[in-house]
Design a protein around this motif. Structure first.
Motif, PDB file in Angstrom:
ATOM      1  N   ASN A   1     -20.531  21.218  20.355  1.00  0.00           N
ATOM      2  CA  ASN A   1     -20.715  20.198  21.390  1.00  0.00           C
ATOM      3  C   ASN A   1     -20.988  20.821  22.765  1.00  0.00           C
ATOM      4  O   ASN A   1     -21.284  20.101  23.707  1.00  0.00           O
ATOM      5  CB  ASN A   1     -19.499  19.265  21.460  1.00  0.00           C
ATOM      6  N   ARG A   2     -20.929  22.136  22.890  1.00  0.00           N
ATOM      7  CA  ARG A   2     -21.240  22.814  24.147  1.00  0.00           C
ATOM      8  C   ARG A   2     -22.646  23.415  24.136  1.00  0.00           C
ATOM      9  O   ARG A   2     -23.002  24.165  25.044  1.00  0.00           O
ATOM     10  CB  ARG A   2     -20.216  23.915  24.408  1.00  0.00           C
ATOM     11  N   LEU A   3     -23.462  23.094  23.126  1.00  0.00           N
ATOM     12  CA  LEU A   3     -24.797  23.684  23.005  1.00  0.00           C
ATOM     13  C   LEU A   3     -25.661  23.375  24.216  1.00  0.00           C
ATOM     14  O   LEU A   3     -26.302  24.258  24.775  1.00  0.00           O
ATOM     15  CB  LEU A   3     -25.482  23.200  21.725  1.00  0.00           C
ATOM     16  N   TRP A   4     -25.697  22.113  24.650  1.00  0.00           N
ATOM     17  CA  TRP A   4     -26.602  21.724  25.744  1.00  0.00           C
ATOM     18  C   TRP A   4     -26.195  22.397  27.054  1.00  0.00           C
ATOM     19  O   TRP A   4     -27.050  22.882  27.799  1.00  0.00           O
ATOM     20  CB  TRP A   4     -26.653  20.218  25.889  1.00  0.00           C
ATOM     21  N   ALA A   5     -24.901  22.438  27.340  1.00  0.00           N
ATOM     22  CA  ALA A   5     -24.435  23.090  28.565  1.00  0.00           C
ATOM     23  C   ALA A   5     -24.694  24.595  28.511  1.00  0.00           C
ATOM     24  O   ALA A   5     -25.095  25.200  29.515  1.00  0.00           O
ATOM     25  CB  ALA A   5     -22.947  22.815  28.772  1.00  0.00           C
ATOM     26  N   THR A   6     -24.496  25.185  27.353  1.00  0.00           N
ATOM     27  CA  THR A   6     -24.731  26.617  27.198  1.00  0.00           C
ATOM     28  C   THR A   6     -26.208  26.947  27.351  1.00  0.00           C
ATOM     29  O   THR A   6     -26.573  27.930  28.005  1.00  0.00           O
ATOM     30  CB  THR A   6     -24.211  27.098  25.830  1.00  0.00           C
ATOM     31  N   ALA A   7     -27.074  26.130  26.778  1.00  0.00           N
ATOM     32  CA  ALA A   7     -28.517  26.354  26.899  1.00  0.00           C
ATOM     33  C   ALA A   7     -28.977  26.195  28.346  1.00  0.00           C
ATOM     34  O   ALA A   7     -29.824  26.960  28.825  1.00  0.00           O
ATOM     35  CB  ALA A   7     -29.280  25.387  25.989  1.00  0.00           C
ATOM     36  N   LEU A   8     -28.419  25.233  29.060  1.00  0.00           N
ATOM     37  CA  LEU A   8     -28.775  25.047  30.464  1.00  0.00           C
ATOM     38  C   LEU A   8     -28.314  26.249  31.292  1.00  0.00           C
ATOM     39  O   LEU A   8     -29.064  26.764  32.132  1.00  0.00           O
ATOM     40  CB  LEU A   8     -28.156  23.759  31.000  1.00  0.00           C
ATOM     41  N   GLY A   9     -27.100  26.713  31.036  1.00  0.00           N
ATOM     42  CA  GLY A   9     -26.614  27.904  31.732  1.00  0.00           C
ATOM     43  C   GLY A   9     -27.469  29.126  31.434  1.00  0.00           C
ATOM     44  O   GLY A   9     -27.771  29.916  32.338  1.00  0.00           O
ATOM     45  N   ALA A  10     -27.876  29.287  30.191  1.00  0.00           N
ATOM     46  CA  ALA A  10     -28.723  30.420  29.811  1.00  0.00           C
ATOM     47  C   ALA A  10     -30.077  30.351  30.504  1.00  0.00           C
ATOM     48  O   ALA A  10     -30.615  31.376  30.943  1.00  0.00           O
ATOM     49  CB  ALA A  10     -28.903  30.456  28.293  1.00  0.00           C
ATOM     50  N   ALA A  11     -30.640  29.149  30.628  1.00  0.00           N
ATOM     51  CA  ALA A  11     -31.929  28.996  31.311  1.00  0.00           C
ATOM     52  C   ALA A  11     -31.803  29.394  32.783  1.00  0.00           C
ATOM     53  O   ALA A  11     -32.678  30.076  33.330  1.00  0.00           O
ATOM     54  CB  ALA A  11     -32.432  27.562  31.181  1.00  0.00           C
ATOM     55  N   PHE A  12     -30.713  28.993  33.427  1.00  0.00           N
ATOM     56  CA  PHE A  12     -30.535  29.357  34.828  1.00  0.00           C
ATOM     57  C   PHE A  12     -30.240  30.847  35.003  1.00  0.00           C
ATOM     58  O   PHE A  12     -30.683  31.453  35.979  1.00  0.00           O
ATOM     59  CB  PHE A  12     -29.478  28.489  35.486  1.00  0.00           C
ATOM     60  N   VAL A  13     -29.543  31.462  34.057  1.00  0.00           N
ATOM     61  CA  VAL A  13     -29.342  32.915  34.105  1.00  0.00           C
ATOM     62  C   VAL A  13     -30.684  33.614  33.965  1.00  0.00           C
ATOM     63  O   VAL A  13     -30.964  34.601  34.661  1.00  0.00           O
ATOM     64  CB  VAL A  13     -28.342  33.364  33.015  1.00  0.00           C
ATOM     65  N   HIS A  14     -31.550  33.120  33.095  1.00  0.00           N
ATOM     66  CA  HIS A  14     -32.889  33.674  32.909  1.00  0.00           C
ATOM     67  C   HIS A  14     -33.672  33.625  34.219  1.00  0.00           C
ATOM     68  O   HIS A  14     -34.295  34.616  34.616  1.00  0.00           O
ATOM     69  CB  HIS A  14     -33.613  32.880  31.813  1.00  0.00           C
ATOM     70  N   ILE A  15     -33.637  32.478  34.887  1.00  0.00           N
ATOM     71  CA  ILE A  15     -34.342  32.330  36.168  1.00  0.00           C
ATOM     72  C   ILE A  15     -33.724  33.265  37.208  1.00  0.00           C
ATOM     73  O   ILE A  15     -34.443  33.926  37.971  1.00  0.00           O
ATOM     74  CB  ILE A  15     -34.278  30.863  36.657  1.00  0.00           C
TER      75      ILE A  15
END
Length: 121
Positions: free
Chosen positions: A46-60
């Protein structure tokens, strides 16, 4: 009715193209490392969406900081442009796919990932 179906088909096709572009952005060494670390830190599905959003911002963030470490001046991304946010959305979708795969592997190997907690009796 056909115009609605055509609109939905066009939307889904665009979304699939965006996810594919994001997946291509994640499918590099830096993206895969971010995804592996994110999957290892993710506690449950259930934390997939938050984790993916955090990963995208770390990438940026890494994309902004890495040139500075090489001696270039700090240049912020164009936060007020649609293309920047489309890139973030594409990375988000790509990371969601890759992190889900890595988390599935982690869950199969460790036997966890279902979010249940053991109770001592």
């Amino acid at each position: 009715m056909e115009s609605l179906i055509d609109s939905i088909t066009a939307f889904l096709s665009g979304l699939f193209g965006l996810a594919q572009g994001g997946f291509d952005g994640v499918n590099q060494v830096m993206g895969l490392l971010i995804a592996v670390i994110a999957a290892l830190l993710m506690p449950a599905w259930n934390r997939l969406w938050a984790t993916a959003l955090g990963a995208a911002f770390v990438h940026i963030l890494i994309g902004v900081v890495r040139p500075v470490l090489d001696g270039a001046p700090l240049v912020l991304p164009p936060l007020l442009t649609l293309s920047f946010w489309m890139t973030v959305l594409a990375l988000f979708l790509g990371y969601a796919i890759v992190i889900a795969v890595f988390f599935l592997i982690k869950s199969l190997v460790t036997g966890g990932g279902h979010g249940r907690k053991a109770h001592a009796h």
